[in-house]
Motif scaffolding. Structure first.
Motif, PDB file in Angstrom:
ATOM      1  N   GLY A 172      -0.209   4.283   0.808  1.00 33.39           N
ATOM      2  CA  GLY A 172      -0.723   5.246   1.781  1.00 33.39           C
ATOM      3  C   GLY A 172      -1.626   6.308   1.176  1.00 33.39           C
ATOM      4  O   GLY A 172      -2.122   7.191   1.871  1.00 33.39           O
ATOM      5  N   ARG A 211      11.984   0.717  -4.802  1.00 32.17           N
ATOM      6  CA  ARG A 211      11.806   0.368  -3.386  1.00 32.17           C
ATOM      7  C   ARG A 211      13.202   0.018  -2.858  1.00 32.17           C
ATOM      8  O   ARG A 211      14.036   0.876  -2.778  1.00 32.17           O
ATOM      9  CB  ARG A 211      10.801  -0.774  -3.212  1.00 32.17           C
ATOM     10  N   PHE A 227       2.480  -0.092  -4.546  1.00 37.66           N
ATOM     11  CA  PHE A 227       3.715  -0.505  -5.206  1.00 37.66           C
ATOM     12  C   PHE A 227       3.589  -2.000  -5.463  1.00 37.66           C
ATOM     13  O   PHE A 227       3.245  -2.757  -4.551  1.00 37.66           O
ATOM     14  CB  PHE A 227       4.928  -0.202  -4.325  1.00 37.66           C
ATOM     15  N   ALA A 242      -0.646   4.455  -9.133  1.00 38.58           N
ATOM     16  CA  ALA A 242      -1.029   5.622  -8.336  1.00 38.58           C
ATOM     17  C   ALA A 242      -2.496   5.538  -7.921  1.00 38.58           C
ATOM     18  O   ALA A 242      -3.295   4.842  -8.550  1.00 38.58           O
ATOM     19  CB  ALA A 242      -0.777   6.898  -9.133  1.00 38.58           C
ATOM     20  N   GLY A 243      -2.840   6.258  -6.867  1.00 39.90           N
ATOM     21  CA  GLY A 243      -4.193   6.229  -6.328  1.00 39.90           C
ATOM     22  C   GLY A 243      -5.261   6.639  -7.321  1.00 39.90           C
ATOM     23  O   GLY A 243      -6.427   6.284  -7.179  1.00 39.90           O
ATOM     24  N   HIS A 279       4.601   1.429  -9.798  1.00 40.19           N
ATOM     25  CA  HIS A 279       3.693   2.104  -8.873  1.00 40.19           C
ATOM     26  C   HIS A 279       2.361   2.322  -9.574  1.00 40.19           C
ATOM     27  O   HIS A 279       2.320   2.929 -10.648  1.00 40.19           O
ATOM     28  CB  HIS A 279       4.292   3.454  -8.439  1.00 40.19           C
ATOM     29  N   ASP A 316       0.848  -1.196   0.000  1.00 41.53           N
ATOM     30  CA  ASP A 316       0.000   0.000   0.000  1.00 41.53           C
ATOM     31  C   ASP A 316       0.889   1.254   0.000  1.00 41.53           C
ATOM     32  O   ASP A 316       1.863   1.341   0.767  1.00 41.53           O
ATOM     33  CB  ASP A 316      -0.853  -0.021   1.279  1.00 41.53           C
TER      34      ASP A 316
END
Lengths: 128, 481
Positions: free
Chosen positions: A27, A92, A32, A56-57, A54, A25
């Motif tokens: 956040g 990461r 990821f 994205a939201g 990634h 998650d």
């Protein structure tokens, strides 16, 4: 994670089954993602790589960009990796090669996360 | 408006077809159904007209068993099924004679009592109700699942004008506001009173947003909601109105100072929302200002804007643009996206282009997604941290060139457009085109936005978020718990 991100992860798991899909998650509703042991063909020496990226939201409106692969990616003919594929990056905690392949004119409702990863793999395997 | 009442927002496209159907000039009664999204807010229930189904005289709308006319059971059943599948409110529509006031008859109320409890069972969740129209008036009786009945306060018709229609025409409030004397001579006491009830959202309190806040406050707008996550910077002082050197801690942030002093100065600088609040209150003590020092694209922030009467997008970010566009279409809140752009040549020495823009975004003009003004690539980049952008060699994005005079052009055109639309002064046929002012060529250009009927945001398909209200999620960022 936002529902479209969760749905994308479900599709990735189905598309790349039996490859392991590791999700973290971010956040902010996104995630990821690492897909382990994706089969890879010529012109590379290695037969498989991981894909890291990634989501994205605000996916699916947001592109998935860039995508990262194994740090030691190497061509069988020892040529340079080529434009848009650059070593010496990190995703990461992993050393990585960055694949910069943005989707111009992308229709967010058609190009799913799975379709994007398949396109990136096709791009890698089509390098002259 | 309290939770004992409801209102309805109707896009002009739907309103014109409906009113032509109800009032064809035969002085008779006609019927229709509207399927509407629902937005529950602390100020009441807002219904959002999404789909219109006209009842054919003699086929779907026939002589009544008890009243004058009625909708046939099959027509009702099909519409209820549609509303249930799409989580929409069912509203039965008919008209009475008269012009400036209307109310339901005793027969109307009796039929509601007979039929609506069963319709609530069938629709499984959303409200059901009825609207009755006169030429310039509308009344409504809305039944909600928890057993309450809500009276309709007004219908708002969105187009080039934003018109409110009531059960009875409003009377002149007889205002005594000498401060607004000069503008009341343009739009009267009713217009000034209407401004005082307006709740307007401003996204971004920087160069453009700060000017918009001042203009709205001086006009006498009742409430301004402003969101911006940033602190003021010394480089903002040439563009953010009323911002001071003290706000920006300029003496601490001088480049020659040690890094720790500069960092201290940065942390002590004023939030832009605090400055916006100060601007508004100095201009008009009566205005209520809510400052949200946060990213508008965060879900808990964006949701506070869903019941605004109007939105101004004055933020640069693509994340904000996506959410703004979604709110406009999902909650039928009209808005304007503003900005100015200066393009330099590759050497960064010559100005190649300089323009101010003001783009209407409403239910019936194409949206920002249709017009390729929402970049998937920029959304992906904005989701990264500065460190990630640097490591991935996109660099930290350099700020765009910007100047207060260009921002002022964009802000003034946008607020004027809001003013004349909100007060019903704009001409019916005035275009909802994008306005672009090229400062180098001293040329004003109108660009007609394109509209994609299959668009996920504003399109005509079942899946589009248009007028769906609370039934679908906004494309916001969600904070993890």
């Amino acid at each position: 994670m936002n529902p479209p991100v969760q749905q994308a992860i479900g599709e990735l798991k189905a598309t790349f089954d039996p490859c392991a899909v590791v999700v973290e998650d971010d956040g902010q509703g996104g995630a990821f993602v690492i897909i382990e042991s994706v089969p890879l063909n010529r012109p590379y020496d290695q037969k498989e790589t991981w894909f890291g990226f990634h989501i994205a939201g605000q996916f699916p409106y947001s592109d998935i960009y860039p995508v990262f692969v194994r740090a030691d990616l190497r061509r069988a003919d020892n040529k340079a990796l080529g434009d848009g594929i650059s070593p010496g990056h990190t995703f990461r905690t992993r050393g990585a090669v960055q694949v910069s392949r943005k989707s111009s004119g992308r229709d967010p409702m058609i190009e799913t996360a799975s379709a994007k990863m398949l396109k990136v793999r096709a791009f890698l395997e089509s390098r002259p | 408006m309290s939770m004992k009442s409801a209102s309805i927002d109707i896009p002009n496209e739907i309103a014109q077809v409906l009113l032509s159907h109800l009032f064809p000039g035969d002085h008779d009664e006609h019927g229709a159904v509207i399927a509407a999204g629902v937005s529950r807010t602390c100020s009441g229930l807002r219904l959002l007209a999404r789909d219109l189904f006209l009842a054919r005289d003699g086929v779907d709308y026939v002589a009544g068993n008890r009243g004058y006319r009625m909708l046939r059971a099959q027509f009702i059943g099909e519409r209820i099924a549609y509303c249930r599948e799409n989580k929409l409110t069912y509203l039965a529509i008919h008209n009475h004679g008269g012009t400036n006031s209307v109310q339901f008859s005793d027969d109307d109320y009796a039929s509601h009592k007979r039929g609506y409890p069963a319709l609530l069972d069938l629709i499984q969740g959303p409200p059901v109700g009825a609207l009755v129209f006169a030429r310039n008036a509308v009344a409504g009786d809305i039944w909600v699942p928890d057993g309450r009945r809500l009276e309709l306060t007004h219908a708002r018709i969105h187009g080039t004008r934003i018109q409110d229609v009531y059960p009875e025409a409003l009377r002149n409030p007889g205002l005594d506001s000498y401060i607004h004397d000069r503008q009341r001579r343009i739009f009267g006491d009713l217009g000034q009173a209407r401004l005082a009830t307006a709740r307007v959202g401003v996204i971004g309190a920087g160069g453009v947003g700060s000017i918009v806040v001042e203009l709205l406050a001086r006009l006498g707008v009742g409430e301004i909601l402003v969101a911006d996550p940033d602190l003021i910077d010394p480089t903002n002082l040439s563009r953010v109105v009323h911002a001071t050197g003290f706000d920006a801690m300029t003496w601490l942030r001088r480049p020659a100072n040690p890094a720790w002093i500069r960092t201290l100065g940065e942390r002590l600088s004023a939030p832009k929302t605090r400055i916006a609040k100060r601007i508004a209150r100095r201009a008009n003590r009566a205005v209520r200002v809510v400052g949200l020092r946060d990213n508008f694209a965060n879900d808990d922030v964006a949701m506070q804007f869903k019941d605004c009467d109007f939105l101004f997008l004055a933020a640069d970010s693509m994340q904000a643009r996506l959410v703004f566009n979604a709110i406009v279409h999902q909650y039928l809140v009209p808005g304007i996206q503003m900005g100015s752009k200066v393009q330099l040549d590759t050497a960064g020495e010559t100005v190649e282009n300089a323009y101010s823009v003001s783009r209407w975004v409403v239910a019936e003009s194409g949206c920002l997604l249709c017009n390729q003004l929402i970049s998937p690539h920029k959304l992906a980049l904005e989701a990264k941290s500065d460190r990630e952008r640097k490591e991935q060699a996109y660099g930290v994005e350099l700020p765009n060139p910007s100047v207060i005079t260009m921002n002022a052009v964009s802000a003034a055109h946008a607020v004027n457009d809001f003013l004349f639309a909100f007060l019903g002064l704009a001409e019916d046929k005035a275009p909802l085109a994008y306005q672009r002012y090229n400062l180098l060529k001293r040329q004003a250009v109108l660009d007609n936005p394109r509209r994609d009927l299959a668009c996920t945001e504003c399109g005509q398909t079942r899946a589009s978020r248009r007028a769906k209200g609370d039934a679908v999620l906004l494309p916001t960022l969600k904070r993890s718990e």
